[in-house]
Design a protein around this motif. Sequence first.
Motif, PDB file in Angstrom:
ATOM      1  N   LYS A 176      33.235  33.518  31.382  1.00 34.70           N
ATOM      2  CA  LYS A 176      32.984  34.384  32.723  1.00 34.70           C
ATOM      3  C   LYS A 176      32.767  34.373  34.026  1.00 34.70           C
ATOM      4  CE  LYS A 176      28.202  36.486  31.773  1.00 34.70           C
ATOM      5  NZ  LYS A 176      27.087  36.645  31.489  1.00 34.70           N
ATOM      6  N   ARG A 228      31.298  37.112  36.566  1.00 34.48           N
ATOM      7  CA  ARG A 228      30.506  37.620  36.750  1.00 34.48           C
ATOM      8  C   ARG A 228      29.544  38.376  35.663  1.00 34.48           C
ATOM      9  NH1 ARG A 228      36.050  39.538  37.289  1.00 34.48           N
ATOM     10  NH2 ARG A 228      35.370  38.591  39.414  1.00 34.48           N
ATOM     11  N   ASP A 229      28.044  38.493  35.983  1.00 33.79           N
ATOM     12  CA  ASP A 229      27.139  38.880  35.640  1.00 33.79           C
ATOM     13  C   ASP A 229      26.888  40.269  35.266  1.00 33.79           C
ATOM     14  OD1 ASP A 229      26.059  36.289  34.242  1.00 33.79           O
ATOM     15  OD2 ASP A 229      25.217  36.235  36.608  1.00 33.79           O
ATOM     16  N   GLU A 230      27.817  41.040  36.258  1.00 30.87           N
ATOM     17  CA  GLU A 230      28.305  42.710  36.236  1.00 30.87           C
ATOM     18  C   GLU A 230      29.897  42.890  36.547  1.00 30.87           C
ATOM     19  OE1 GLU A 230      24.393  44.321  38.216  1.00 30.87           O
ATOM     20  OE2 GLU A 230      25.928  42.816  39.983  1.00 30.87           O
ATOM     21  N   ARG A 273      31.857  45.546  38.480  1.00 25.28           N
ATOM     22  CA  ARG A 273      31.567  47.497  39.426  1.00 25.28           C
ATOM     23  C   ARG A 273      32.325  48.442  39.046  1.00 25.28           C
ATOM     24  NH1 ARG A 273      34.056  47.301  45.399  1.00 25.28           N
ATOM     25  NH2 ARG A 273      32.506  49.422  46.172  1.00 25.28           N
ATOM     26  N   ALA A 277      34.509  40.381  33.224  1.00 23.07           N
ATOM     27  CA  ALA A 277      33.622  39.475  33.109  1.00 23.07           C
ATOM     28  C   ALA A 277      34.720  38.402  33.054  1.00 23.07           C
ATOM     29  CB  ALA A 277      32.919  39.181  31.543  1.00 23.07           C
ATOM     30  N   TYR A 334      26.980  49.446  38.667  1.00 25.14           N
ATOM     31  CA  TYR A 334      27.674  48.060  37.481  1.00 25.14           C
ATOM     32  C   TYR A 334      26.764  48.195  36.519  1.00 25.14           C
ATOM     33  CZ  TYR A 334      28.561  46.324  42.457  1.00 25.14           C
ATOM     34  OH  TYR A 334      28.760  45.595  43.555  1.00 25.14           O
TER      35      TYR A 334
END
Length: 405
Positions: A126, A128-130, A132, A343, A376
């Motif tokens: 991963k 990023r956690d979210e 866009r 992600a 998001y």
Amino acid sequence: MKDYSNQITNRDESRDVKITDINTCVVEGNFEWNLITVETDAGVTGIGESYRGGGVPELVEYTKRFLIGENPLDVERLYRQIIQEMSGHGGTTGKVVTAASGIEIALWDAAGKLLDLPVYQLLGGKFRDEVRIYCDCHAGEAYAVEDGSTEYATAEAYSPAAYANEARRVVDMGFTALKFDLDLEMDNDPDPFNGRLTNGAIEHKREIVEAVREEIGYDVDLAFDCHWDYSVESAKRLAYKLREYDLMWLEDLIPPENMAAQTEVTKATKTPVATGENRFRVHELSELIYDHGVDIVTPDPTTVGGLTETMRIADRAEENYMPISPHNVCSPVGTMACVHLGAAIPNFDLLEYHALEVDWWDDLIKRDEPLIQDGYIEVPETPGIGVELDEDVVEAHALDGTTTF
């Protein structure tokens, strides 16, 4: 011919799993969504999605001839097996690759469930956690898509004010990026075939972009899609006219076949140019990327060959310091597959959401809250792609004359 069938003799028995069935269901949303399930003898079912439209269910059905009995954990090998076994069916491009894309996503979902890991972890981890989201929206009355043709509303529905009003509505929903279609019926006057824009048509488009910018300002990212309609000279003229509005990108300005022409347009303007959604496999995008014939590459994972094929494209884009923003007109199934992809890719930028007018979009999966929150989507930590179908909603919206799961 290369033999991609199972040659494996050394595997832990806990992962000795077999595919028992593969099925397709077509759901009528704003497009015809091709949902795919891969069933296994471990009691686990993977869910995937292929790009919209006809022909996919028949091709998926054909793959049963050689995929039943295979191990679903060998995702990459089975994807290559589909391409190889169906090469005589045009399998290196087109609808075969589209069908393979949905199966590949379903295999990743099954693998994640079997191994108790989210798909992004299987793809390498991963960043990023979210993810866009940019919202694809329409001015005035949303156009209706019927069997591949576009039916426009009256000309008044596409006034600059109509675009600005819709932009404000979408931004107020929490989106920080949005996209509109900029190709209009007036583009066909005086000639519907040659792709040439009149000065009046270009000026009308400039007025639309200006009105949206004045309404939402410059803190919101803004893109426009032209759907491959224009000649090279008209694409250049349009991009030049819009340079002062700091667009996120202009998308699909010219027909997609000629890479040299695409490069000519991209290098002639300071307005960022995006394309890539109707190319197949990494081979059809590599030249465009290495020649810097595009500023933002936009492959569709449910078309181009699935998640790992999109990652190959992203790798080449990263080598050339180029962001990737996947095209996505899917149900929540394909969308969540793309979220895992977003992600796992370092040069990922935004993901498209193209179902604003489908008020039951979230209902297709079993979930208490909407997937998209303030523009998001959170990357799920549950095994697989992290969604399960609501079979009642699937059945309620299944295409007439087709079967459900």
